[in-house]
Design an enzyme around this catalytic site. Structure first.
Site, PDB file in Angstrom:
ATOM      1  CG  HIS A 150     -50.456  78.527 116.535  1.00  0.00           C
ATOM      2  ND1 HIS A 150     -50.472  77.361 117.131  1.00  0.00           N
ATOM      3  CD2 HIS A 150     -51.576  79.235 116.993  1.00  0.00           C
ATOM      4  CE1 HIS A 150     -51.315  77.234 117.941  1.00  0.00           C
ATOM      5  NE2 HIS A 150     -52.277  78.094 117.841  1.00  0.00           N
ATOM      6  CD  GLU A 251     -49.868  80.292 119.820  1.00  0.00           C
ATOM      7  OE1 GLU A 251     -50.531  81.224 119.283  1.00  0.00           O
ATOM      8  OE2 GLU A 251     -50.521  79.226 120.430  1.00  0.00           O
TER       9      GLU A 251
HETATM   10  O1  LIG Z   1     -58.065  75.757 116.871  1.00  0.00           O
HETATM   11  P1  LIG Z   1     -57.109  77.060 116.209  1.00  0.00           P
HETATM   12  O2  LIG Z   1     -57.973  78.077 115.365  1.00  0.00           O
HETATM   13  O3  LIG Z   1     -56.032  76.508 115.424  1.00  0.00           O
HETATM   14  O4  LIG Z   1     -56.657  77.604 117.478  1.00  0.00           O
HETATM   15  C1  LIG Z   1     -55.956  76.854 118.477  1.00  0.00           C
HETATM   16  C2  LIG Z   1     -55.711  77.795 119.605  1.00  0.00           C
HETATM   17  O5  LIG Z   1     -54.476  78.629 119.410  1.00  0.00           O
HETATM   18  C3  LIG Z   1     -54.197  79.728 120.358  1.00  0.00           C
HETATM   19  O6  LIG Z   1     -53.097  80.422 119.886  1.00  0.00           O
HETATM   20  C4  LIG Z   1     -55.424  80.400 120.882  1.00  0.00           C
HETATM   21  O7  LIG Z   1     -54.959  81.130 121.865  1.00  0.00           O
HETATM   22  C5  LIG Z   1     -56.174  79.478 121.515  1.00  0.00           C
HETATM   23  O8  LIG Z   1     -57.681  80.504 121.591  1.00  0.00           O
HETATM   24  C6  LIG Z   1     -56.792  78.548 120.296  1.00  0.00           C
HETATM   25  O9  LIG Z   1     -57.964  77.699 120.556  1.00  0.00           O
END
Ligand SMILES: O=P(O)(O)OC[C@H]1O[C@@H](O)[C@H](O)[C@@H](O)[C@@H]1O
Length: 271
Positions: A150, A251
């Site tokens: 991510h 990502e």
């Molecule tokens: O707050 P997190 O769990 O790190 O996720 C952040 C975002 O990550 C993204 O990959 C998702 O598509 C979103 O829906 C999400 O809000």
């Protein structure tokens, strides 16, 4: 290699300076010598607050989302994006190989992971830090997983960012999961959650005054493009107001198709 805070190490090398969290086996910062950080990370107080808790991931760098992406398919009480990003991995190897510094982290199934996922596994993260940075996630398991690297890229001004090499079509998660045709060049001006369903292998993130970041993806079935923007209703609490202008997530993901033994990898270089 020095420890800068509990669980966070810093590596200074002729080619780069990097920070890595052992929690999550997460690259937090990667600054090629003479350049700016390629990665965005939330402010230190939020990092410290995450590290002080047992199950809170750090927002920034390259979190490893595994063994499920986004919400758990059945258990709404389970953590978003799995548990790998808040587990304490074991740093088993750290070596300067001249061209690059290599770090190897391991995580195995144990009582704490079996609570969330009823499968045995052995996961390895290999980071190669040199002129570019790469994070390779490998796992041996019979369990079926989804996941993502991510990556939070640092940008100077999100309004000026242009992205190429995401893919021709995306599912718009903020517009009823509708499948849309992508423009050749993607720009950002609102909260975005686009899953590119026929992803390319090389994505370029261009900024007029700061060159291009090139991401080479492997093992992915899709690429998620995400920015929370501001006042989106779901803006994360662990970011300062205005931070959205300085980051965009590209990502390297495996969301559409599950995998058992397999891998995900991303290499990032400033051009
Ligand atoms: O707050 P997190 O769990 O790190 O996720 C952040 C975002 O990550 C993204 O990959 C998702 O598509 C979103 O829906 C999400 O809000």
């Amino acid at each position: 290699m020095v420890q800068v805070s509990p669980g966070v190490i810093e590596i200074k090398h002729p080619r780069f300076t990097a920070r890595v969290s052992v929690r999550g086996a997460q690259l937090l910062s990667f600054i090629p010598t003479g350049l700016r950080d390629l990665l965005w990370c939330t402010a230190p107080e939020f990092v410290d607050a995450a590290l002080a808790k047992g199950n809170k991931p750090i927002r920034g760098g390259i979190p490893i989302c595994w063994p499920w992406f986004a919400a758990h398919p059945e258990r709404s009480d389970f953590p978003s994006h799995g548990f790998a990003r808040f587990m304490d991995w074991k740093l088993v190897h750290s070596e300067d190989l001249g061209e690059y510094h290599q770090l190897v982290f391991k995580l195995r199934s144990c009582a704490a992971t079996l609570v969330y996922w009823p499968h045995e596994f052995a996961a390895t993260v290999i980071m190669k830090l040199g002129v570019s940075c790469s994070v390779q996630f490998h796992v041996k398991t019979q369990g079926e997983w989804t996941g993502a690297l991510h990556t939070y890229l640092a940008v100077d001004d999100i309004y000026k960012v242009e992205l190429e090499g995401l893919g021709d079509r995306y599912q718009d998660n903020l517009d009823g999961l509708v499948l849309k045709q992508a423009d050749e060049v993607a720009t950002l001006n609102r909260a975005t959650e686009q899953m590119y369903v026929e992803p390319e292998n090389v994505t370029r993130v261009k900024e007029p005054d700061f060159g291009t970041k090139e991401l080479c993806h492997e093992g992915h079935t899709d690429i998620m493009l995400w920015t929370p923007w501001e006042n989106a209703g779901n803006s994360p609490a662990d970011m300062h107001a205005g931070d959205y202008k300085r980051m965009v997530c590209v990502e390297t993901s495996r969301i559409q198709a599950t995998q058992r033994t397999g891998m995900l990898s991303v290499r990032i270089e400033q051009r």
